[in-house]
Design an enzyme around this catalytic site. Sequence first.
Site, PDB file in Angstrom:
ATOM      1  N   HIS A  38      11.259 -32.040   6.183  1.00  0.00           N
ATOM      2  CA  HIS A  38      11.304 -31.317   4.904  1.00  0.00           C
ATOM      3  C   HIS A  38      11.998 -32.125   3.815  1.00  0.00           C
ATOM      4  O   HIS A  38      12.495 -31.553   2.842  1.00  0.00           O
ATOM      5  CB  HIS A  38      11.972 -29.954   5.095  1.00  0.00           C
ATOM      6  CG  HIS A  38      11.179 -29.055   5.995  1.00  0.00           C
ATOM      7  ND1 HIS A  38       9.995 -28.478   5.607  1.00  0.00           N
ATOM      8  CD2 HIS A  38      11.370 -28.699   7.285  1.00  0.00           C
ATOM      9  CE1 HIS A  38       9.496 -27.773   6.614  1.00  0.00           C
ATOM     10  NE2 HIS A  38      10.314 -27.899   7.645  1.00  0.00           N
ATOM     11  N   LYS A  49      45.003 -37.753  10.309  1.00  0.00           N
ATOM     12  CA  LYS A  49      44.762 -36.926  11.498  1.00  0.00           C
ATOM     13  C   LYS A  49      44.849 -35.437  11.185  1.00  0.00           C
ATOM     14  O   LYS A  49      44.006 -34.657  11.578  1.00  0.00           O
ATOM     15  CB  LYS A  49      45.789 -37.301  12.568  1.00  0.00           C
ATOM     16  CG  LYS A  49      45.661 -36.520  13.859  1.00  0.00           C
ATOM     17  CD  LYS A  49      44.516 -37.021  14.673  1.00  0.00           C
ATOM     18  CE  LYS A  49      44.352 -36.279  15.970  1.00  0.00           C
ATOM     19  NZ  LYS A  49      42.979 -36.454  16.473  1.00  0.00           N
ATOM     20  N   ARG A  66      48.900 -40.072  10.431  1.00  0.00           N
ATOM     21  CA  ARG A  66      48.910 -39.036   9.404  1.00  0.00           C
ATOM     22  C   ARG A  66      48.718 -39.604   7.999  1.00  0.00           C
ATOM     23  O   ARG A  66      48.542 -38.855   7.031  1.00  0.00           O
ATOM     24  CB  ARG A  66      50.234 -38.270   9.445  1.00  0.00           C
ATOM     25  CG  ARG A  66      50.484 -37.557  10.747  1.00  0.00           C
ATOM     26  CD  ARG A  66      51.793 -36.820  10.696  1.00  0.00           C
ATOM     27  NE  ARG A  66      51.775 -35.811   9.669  1.00  0.00           N
ATOM     28  CZ  ARG A  66      51.318 -34.580   9.826  1.00  0.00           C
ATOM     29  NH1 ARG A  66      50.831 -34.215  10.986  1.00  0.00           N
ATOM     30  NH2 ARG A  66      51.333 -33.725   8.844  1.00  0.00           N
ATOM     31  N   TRP A  92      49.864 -40.779   2.838  1.00  0.00           N
ATOM     32  CA  TRP A  92      48.433 -40.636   2.599  1.00  0.00           C
ATOM     33  C   TRP A  92      48.343 -40.105   1.173  1.00  0.00           C
ATOM     34  O   TRP A  92      48.702 -38.958   0.911  1.00  0.00           O
ATOM     35  CB  TRP A  92      47.832 -39.648   3.589  1.00  0.00           C
ATOM     36  CG  TRP A  92      46.340 -39.550   3.519  1.00  0.00           C
ATOM     37  CD1 TRP A  92      45.438 -40.356   4.131  1.00  0.00           C
ATOM     38  CD2 TRP A  92      45.575 -38.564   2.808  1.00  0.00           C
ATOM     39  NE1 TRP A  92      44.160 -39.943   3.831  1.00  0.00           N
ATOM     40  CE2 TRP A  92      44.210 -38.851   3.028  1.00  0.00           C
ATOM     41  CE3 TRP A  92      45.904 -37.474   1.998  1.00  0.00           C
ATOM     42  CZ2 TRP A  92      43.183 -38.088   2.470  1.00  0.00           C
ATOM     43  CZ3 TRP A  92      44.877 -36.714   1.438  1.00  0.00           C
ATOM     44  CH2 TRP A  92      43.536 -37.026   1.688  1.00  0.00           C
ATOM     45  N   CYS A  97      50.500 -37.243   5.331  1.00  0.00           N
ATOM     46  CA  CYS A  97      51.760 -37.986   5.343  1.00  0.00           C
ATOM     47  C   CYS A  97      52.580 -37.599   6.570  1.00  0.00           C
ATOM     48  O   CYS A  97      52.427 -36.509   7.117  1.00  0.00           O
ATOM     49  CB  CYS A  97      52.647 -37.733   4.123  1.00  0.00           C
ATOM     50  SG  CYS A  97      51.832 -38.022   2.555  1.00  0.00           S
ATOM     51  N   LYS A 124      31.398 -38.955  14.616  1.00  0.00           N
ATOM     52  CA  LYS A 124      32.104 -40.039  15.320  1.00  0.00           C
ATOM     53  C   LYS A 124      31.629 -41.380  14.777  1.00  0.00           C
ATOM     54  O   LYS A 124      32.424 -42.263  14.505  1.00  0.00           O
ATOM     55  CB  LYS A 124      31.862 -39.997  16.840  1.00  0.00           C
ATOM     56  CG  LYS A 124      32.583 -38.910  17.585  1.00  0.00           C
ATOM     57  CD  LYS A 124      34.066 -39.115  17.758  1.00  0.00           C
ATOM     58  CE  LYS A 124      34.913 -38.529  16.669  1.00  0.00           C
ATOM     59  NZ  LYS A 124      35.126 -37.144  16.561  1.00  0.00           N
ATOM     60  N   ASN A 130      55.982 -34.170   2.613  1.00  0.00           N
ATOM     61  CA  ASN A 130      54.604 -34.052   3.083  1.00  0.00           C
ATOM     62  C   ASN A 130      54.068 -32.741   2.543  1.00  0.00           C
ATOM     63  O   ASN A 130      54.675 -31.689   2.757  1.00  0.00           O
ATOM     64  CB  ASN A 130      54.570 -34.061   4.616  1.00  0.00           C
ATOM     65  CG  ASN A 130      53.218 -33.657   5.155  1.00  0.00           C
ATOM     66  OD1 ASN A 130      52.196 -33.909   4.537  1.00  0.00           O
ATOM     67  ND2 ASN A 130      53.209 -33.022   6.318  1.00  0.00           N
ATOM     68  N   GLY A 131      52.960 -32.799   1.815  1.00  0.00           N
ATOM     69  CA  GLY A 131      52.386 -31.572   1.261  1.00  0.00           C
ATOM     70  C   GLY A 131      51.916 -31.811  -0.157  1.00  0.00           C
ATOM     71  O   GLY A 131      51.795 -32.959  -0.593  1.00  0.00           O
ATOM     72  N   GLU A 150      28.456 -33.829  16.007  1.00  0.00           N
ATOM     73  CA  GLU A 150      29.674 -34.522  16.419  1.00  0.00           C
ATOM     74  C   GLU A 150      29.403 -36.024  16.615  1.00  0.00           C
ATOM     75  O   GLU A 150      30.220 -36.859  16.242  1.00  0.00           O
ATOM     76  CB  GLU A 150      30.244 -33.880  17.702  1.00  0.00           C
ATOM     77  CG  GLU A 150      31.516 -34.510  18.232  1.00  0.00           C
ATOM     78  CD  GLU A 150      32.709 -34.500  17.256  1.00  0.00           C
ATOM     79  OE1 GLU A 150      32.633 -33.874  16.186  1.00  0.00           O
ATOM     80  OE2 GLU A 150      33.704 -35.171  17.571  1.00  0.00           O
ATOM     81  N   GLU A 210      32.841 -41.867  10.909  1.00  0.00           N
ATOM     82  CA  GLU A 210      34.271 -41.932  10.586  1.00  0.00           C
ATOM     83  C   GLU A 210      34.941 -43.194  11.100  1.00  0.00           C
ATOM     84  O   GLU A 210      35.849 -43.711  10.470  1.00  0.00           O
ATOM     85  CB  GLU A 210      35.032 -40.672  11.012  1.00  0.00           C
ATOM     86  CG  GLU A 210      35.232 -40.473  12.483  1.00  0.00           C
ATOM     87  CD  GLU A 210      36.015 -39.203  12.807  1.00  0.00           C
ATOM     88  OE1 GLU A 210      36.887 -38.798  12.033  1.00  0.00           O
ATOM     89  OE2 GLU A 210      35.742 -38.621  13.877  1.00  0.00           O
TER      90      GLU A 210
HETATM   91  C1  AGP Z   1      37.390 -35.666  13.644  1.00  0.00           C
HETATM   92  O1  AGP Z   1      37.409 -36.778  14.415  1.00  0.00           O
HETATM   93  C2  AGP Z   1      38.541 -35.467  12.739  1.00  0.00           C
HETATM   94  N1  AGP Z   1      39.753 -35.903  13.201  1.00  0.00           N
HETATM   95  C3  AGP Z   1      38.533 -34.156  11.974  1.00  0.00           C
HETATM   96  O2  AGP Z   1      37.233 -33.789  11.653  1.00  0.00           O
HETATM   97  C4  AGP Z   1      39.264 -32.954  12.628  1.00  0.00           C
HETATM   98  O3  AGP Z   1      38.535 -32.465  13.713  1.00  0.00           O
HETATM   99  C5  AGP Z   1      39.477 -31.878  11.564  1.00  0.00           C
HETATM  100  O4  AGP Z   1      40.236 -32.422  10.514  1.00  0.00           O
HETATM  101  C6  AGP Z   1      40.140 -30.647  12.107  1.00  0.00           C
HETATM  102  O5  AGP Z   1      41.434 -30.906  12.559  1.00  0.00           O
HETATM  103  P1  AGP Z   1      42.215 -29.850  13.451  1.00  0.00           P
HETATM  104  O6  AGP Z   1      41.455 -29.715  14.719  1.00  0.00           O
HETATM  105  O7  AGP Z   1      43.573 -30.447  13.646  1.00  0.00           O
HETATM  106  O8  AGP Z   1      42.237 -28.569  12.677  1.00  0.00           O
END
Ligand code: AGP
Length: 612
Positions: A508, A607, A27, A76, A2, A489, A102-103, A485, A492
């Site tokens: 395996h 994010k 967020r 969120w 959020c 990408k 937020n939290g 990675e 997501e």
């Molecule tokens: C990846 O594209 C994501 N945004 C996510 O995996 C991110 O790297 C992860 O949540 C960690 O976030 P941070 O680097 O802010 O700790």
Amino acid sequence: MCGIVGFTGEHQAAPILLDGLSRLEYRGYDSAGLAVRDGEKQPEVIRAKGRLKVLAEKTDNGVAVLGTCGIGHTRWATHGEPSVTNSHPHMSDDGNVIAVHNGIIENYQELKDKLIRKGYVFHSETDTEVAVKLVDYYYKKYEGTPVDAINHAMVRIRGSYALAILFQEYPEEIYVARKDSPMILGISDGESYIASDVPAILKYTRNVYYIGNLEMARVRKGEITFYNLDGEEIQKELKTIEWDAEAAEKAGFEHFMMKEIYEQPKAVADTLNSVLKNGKIDLSETGITEEIIREISQIYIIACGSAYHVGTAAQYVLEDLTGIPVRVEFASEFRYRKPIMDPKGLAMVISQSGETADSLAALREAKELGVRTVGIINVVGSSIAREADHVFYTLAGPEISVATTKAYSTQLMAVYALALQFALVREKITEEQYEKYIAELQTIPEKIQKILEDKERLQWFAAKQANARDVFFIGRGIDYAISMEGSLKMKEVSYIHSEAYAAGELKHGTISLIEDGTLVIGVLTQPELYEKTVSNMVECKSRGAYLMGLTSFGNYNIEETADFTVYIPRTDPHFTTSLAVIPLQLIGYYVSVARGLDVDKPRNLAKSVTVE
Ligand code: AGP
């Protein structure tokens, strides 16, 4: 997650709040709301389900809402589905207390039961409504100031919060409280701002205060007073944000993700240059001395998501160059595993936001166990940056797209710099090798640029793969770390199921999923492992897979095996992640665009993950 914002000043609040929320939408984006107050009048509360634009349309971009003091929220969902009723702001029944949050309030059920016994009625399923009514309860019970009421509530709340609260009897004022959720407070010419993150207020001010954990503040026009948990006034230093405002805009790109992919050469060069002095790596700003480097017995890399993938690549680089054993762990696992740590170890927490709840908790766990900690962090003044013993700041600038690209690349650069310096100090490499490695690192930005200039082929390939059902990324060693990675990408932003596999592991079990046309992307940047991975690719091809090979120019003749080949410029094998990840970011991006998805705000994600 959020995002929250607040404003009190001379200007109309709603357009400023909506503008701030638009920069925090990454967020959370399943609903949004505002509470704006015009002088002494009761605040107007407007909430809408869906993206922020629904709220903007409902309020004529804020113009229809009068008043110069207000709070806003983009959600969120944690407790309760996305709906108008569950949207923030929430208020006490008589409108005495109105807040955004937020939290997560972990003991909300227990508090809710108590409040119900006291006669409170609840309308939403949220934990936030509980916090609001708890503050209202203490405000009325003790007939004290808002700070007293919030203080009493904070003692009883377990969990995390950044709260911005309006009190009926205090027009033009906003009260805030924070524990483990991000919040900054900005100030300029008789106006004050509240936000979860810097981009929301960068357009208005660069002068900010960082509010600490378990602290509160009274926010008035151009004046902010801070309080500790005992309600005593405390002093804070005003800091200046160095990021430039344009960095948080799209600058002509269709999506932030593409803009940020393009910013990588500069971000990576800036991060390297920030520690390069006269051709040598200088870690004095981080406080990591040669004596500390010599003492390290073990490195524990702790992170989440893409930052964890940086850690998996870093493990190979650090172990190979420095000879120090490295262990990489998900922060969410580490924090509950009762880890056994060597007191001479170094815990390296990697995080763009510096606010990821699991990473922050893991950092605290490591500190508790008496281990030295270093944060590799992008957001200046974030919680991890403040609590770690040492900080290596990456210079990615604001990263808005939920899918990380430039922050990931700068984290890699930070890790390379640490690895080289550790290796030199521990005499694992010679001065000559050190200089050669640094010279190679300096070529990385222009090599990334080169890859970006040849992106059309990738766009074509991505368009062809837009309807793929499953994608497998395979590689060995560093190539496996790159695959992880690449796979993240892809899934997501495109919602296509993808998996990263250590190439030798496929047979395996997972190879049973390969069928006619399944896309398998083989990452082949490590000379010693090339043939082994090619064999695994061939095994997939024999079962019908469509193969893409990702390799370095001039190294190998993969075209005989792969149906589609992508070449990256050559570099030292330790640093290939920095180059190989670029085509994979581009493929994920283009597949998402080809499928007509919201690239910057993929469904269900946020994010900065400030909840467990
Ligand atoms: C990846 O594209 C994501 N945004 C996510 O995996 C991110 O790297 C992860 O949540 C960690 O976030 P941070 O680097 O802010 O700790």
